[in-house]
Design an enzyme around this catalytic site. Structure first.
Site, PDB file in Angstrom:
ATOM      1  N   HIS A  66      -1.857  11.169  -1.256  1.00 37.35           N
ATOM      2  CA  HIS A  66      -1.514  10.260  -2.347  1.00 37.35           C
ATOM      3  C   HIS A  66      -1.070  11.051  -3.568  1.00 37.35           C
ATOM      4  CE1 HIS A  66      -4.631   7.211  -0.550  1.00 37.35           C
ATOM      5  NE2 HIS A  66      -3.610   7.457   0.253  1.00 37.35           N
ATOM      6  N   GLU A  95      -1.004  -8.010   2.147  1.00 40.19           N
ATOM      7  CA  GLU A  95      -0.727  -6.572   2.022  1.00 40.19           C
ATOM      8  C   GLU A  95       0.251  -6.071   3.071  1.00 40.19           C
ATOM      9  OE1 GLU A  95      -3.141  -2.330   1.859  1.00 40.19           O
ATOM     10  OE2 GLU A  95      -3.628  -3.762   3.452  1.00 40.19           O
ATOM     11  N   THR A 147      -7.968  -2.167   1.829  1.00 39.30           N
ATOM     12  CA  THR A 147      -7.469  -3.155   0.869  1.00 39.30           C
ATOM     13  C   THR A 147      -7.990  -4.563   1.141  1.00 39.30           C
ATOM     14  OG1 THR A 147      -5.504  -1.829   0.424  1.00 39.30           O
ATOM     15  CG2 THR A 147      -5.411  -4.153  -0.188  1.00 39.30           C
ATOM     16  N   ASP A 158       0.832  -1.205   0.000  1.00 40.00           N
ATOM     17  CA  ASP A 158       0.000   0.000   0.000  1.00 40.00           C
ATOM     18  C   ASP A 158       0.869   1.257   0.000  1.00 40.00           C
ATOM     19  OD1 ASP A 158      -1.916   2.081   0.740  1.00 40.00           O
ATOM     20  OD2 ASP A 158      -3.237   0.449   1.339  1.00 40.00           O
ATOM     21  N   HIS A 193       2.154   8.862   4.547  1.00 39.21           N
ATOM     22  CA  HIS A 193       1.252   9.898   5.058  1.00 39.21           C
ATOM     23  C   HIS A 193       1.921  10.722   6.156  1.00 39.21           C
ATOM     24  CE1 HIS A 193      -2.472   9.210   2.917  1.00 39.21           C
ATOM     25  NE2 HIS A 193      -2.443   7.913   3.187  1.00 39.21           N
ATOM     26  N   ASP A 253      -1.620  -0.096  -4.734  1.00 37.27           N
ATOM     27  CA  ASP A 253      -2.845   0.621  -5.100  1.00 37.27           C
ATOM     28  C   ASP A 253      -2.560   2.045  -5.566  1.00 37.27           C
ATOM     29  OD1 ASP A 253      -1.950   1.278  -2.575  1.00 37.27           O
ATOM     30  OD2 ASP A 253      -3.846   0.910  -1.555  1.00 37.27           O
ATOM     31  N   HIS A 254      -1.498   2.663  -5.042  1.00 41.62           N
ATOM     32  CA  HIS A 254      -1.145   4.040  -5.368  1.00 41.62           C
ATOM     33  C   HIS A 254       0.162   4.379  -4.663  1.00 41.62           C
ATOM     34  CE1 HIS A 254      -2.245   5.073  -1.267  1.00 41.62           C
ATOM     35  NE2 HIS A 254      -3.379   4.394  -1.450  1.00 41.62           N
ATOM     36  N   ASP A 298       2.196   2.741   3.366  1.00 40.67           N
ATOM     37  CA  ASP A 298       1.331   3.884   3.102  1.00 40.67           C
ATOM     38  C   ASP A 298       1.318   4.863   4.274  1.00 40.67           C
ATOM     39  OD1 ASP A 298      -1.000   5.247   1.710  1.00 40.67           O
ATOM     40  OD2 ASP A 298      -2.030   4.555   3.522  1.00 40.67           O
ATOM     41  N   SER A 347      -7.159   3.941  -1.352  1.00 40.57           N
ATOM     42  CA  SER A 347      -6.948   2.495  -1.274  1.00 40.57           C
ATOM     43  C   SER A 347      -8.212   1.696  -1.549  1.00 40.57           C
ATOM     44  CB  SER A 347      -6.393   2.116   0.106  1.00 40.57           C
ATOM     45  OG  SER A 347      -5.113   2.656   0.295  1.00 40.57           O
TER      46      SER A 347
END
Length: 371
Positions: A335, A252, A135, A41, A261, A299-300, A257, A82
């Site tokens: 993101h 995952e 996710t 992620d 952030h 996912d990104h 992620d 996500s």
């Protein structure tokens, strides 16, 4: 034997040797029996690149030959979240940010777990977040908004999932409606553990297995999570592949992620390295098995993470770039819309070369497996 005849004979022997090798390759199964989808992620190319500079051993990402790129935009937003990203992977449709297992018009869409479990294919889900997080939730639940964690948890018992591991215990046993979903899971043949991963020998004869090892998310690697992700992934493979069964699983690395952030490079990098270690365990299995397709993607990207030169103070007191050492920086706390790499190994992996949309991952998996 004159020179001409000698050359002809040598060529014939060489071609014969090539044919033997080609036939050997043809014998190898071209249709995967199993699929392991690994999702990191919030991971773009810079996050992946960090393993090449900060990991003490060779990154497992180097073991792939078939690589592609995906556009991750959702149905309404250029920059996905996500939930929309995972729904694209799980169900093959573009949807709006926040959607879990529903299309842009909020109608329910079937996910890959629902599709394959009806064909007696075993399924598993692992995450370092809550199992109800965006996710993993997209592979077993259907809600209009990702924040509906209790509604997501309700759907696990009736799903086609055979093995799951992650956090999120509070959404099962400390609910506003006072339902005890742990009992409902047991009624659906789940053996649920809320303490720790057991040895495989202790769970191999169970019909279904669930681990809920934290109230919300699992600990950070930095805070002592240990090898949970690779250990749970490895155990899931063992459990789902018993009796030569076919399986699909998604695992995952959720907290890469969160490091993005937070604009926290050590957090991000430690989680990425943990994920890379999990890739290694999975590839070791796939190489030995010969019938397993491994797909690794994200996912990104999160944080606009960059590997740049470090900064060094010069004799004049001014800071300047030091190209002998890699530093890190971020451009956002959210993101980004950058294209995301896809790495594939095993039967059918050639299908994942190229540039395509994120929801094509779903369709490519169904195409190469015949599921």
């Amino acid at each position: 034997m004159n020179l001409k005849k000698y050359v002809i004979a040598l060529l014939a022997l060489t071609l014969a040797g090539c044919n033997v090798e080609d036939k050997g390759k043809e014998v190898k199964n071209k249709t995967p029996k199993n699929v392991i989808l690994l999702i990191s992620d919030g991971t773009g190319l810079s996050q992946i690149s960090s393993a090449f500079f900060f990991k003490d051993t060779e990154p497992n990402y180097k073991r792939f030959e078939h690589i592609g790129l995906i556009n991750t935009s959702s149905s309404r937003q250029d920059v996905t979240d996500s939930a929309a990203g995972a729904t694209a992977f799980a169900s093959g449709v573009k949807t709006y940010n926040g959607a879990i297992g529903v299309a842009d018009d909020t109608t329910t869409v079937k996910n890959i777990v629902e599709i394959v479990s009806k064909k007696n294919i075993n399924t598993g889900l692992i995450a370092t977040s809550s199992i109800t997080h965006a996710t993993p939730a997209s592979f077993f639940a259907h809600v209009e908004e990702r924040g509906m964690a209790e509604a997501i948890a309700e759907q696990m018992a009736a799903s086609g999932v055979d093995y799951f591991a992650g956090g999120g215990l509070k959404y099962f046993n400390k609910r506003k409606d006072n339902r005890n979903l742990l009992e409902e899971l047991k009624q659906q043949d789940f053996t649920v553990d809320t303490i720790s991963l057991k040895d495989f020998s202790a769970i191999k004869n169970n019909k279904k297995v669930g681990y809920l090892l934290a109230d919300k998310a699992m600990l950070k690697i930095q805070d002592g999570r240990g090898d949970f992700l690779s250990d749970a992934t490895n155990q899931a493979i063992q459990f789902l592949s018993q009796d030569n069964s076919n399986f699909f699983m998604m695992s995952e690395g959720s907290q890469i992620d969160w490091g993005g952030h937070d604009n926290d490079a050590p957090y991000l990098i430690s989680e990425l390295i943990d994920f890379d270690n999990t890739i290694g365990k999975v590839l070791d299995f796939a190489e030995k098995d010969g019938n397993t397709l491994v797909v690794v993607t994200s996912d990104h990207e999160t944080g606009g993470f960059t590997l740049r030169s470090s900064q060094k103070e010069g004799d004049n007191g001014k800071m300047h770039s030091d190209y002998t050492k890699v530093g890190t920086s971020f451009s956002t706390g959210g993101h980004s819309a950058t294209l995301i790499p896809v790495f594939a190994y095993g039967p059918g992996s050639e299908e994942f070369i190229g540039v395509y949309e994120n929801n094509d991952i779903f369709h490519k998996i169904l195409k190469v497996t015949g599921w």
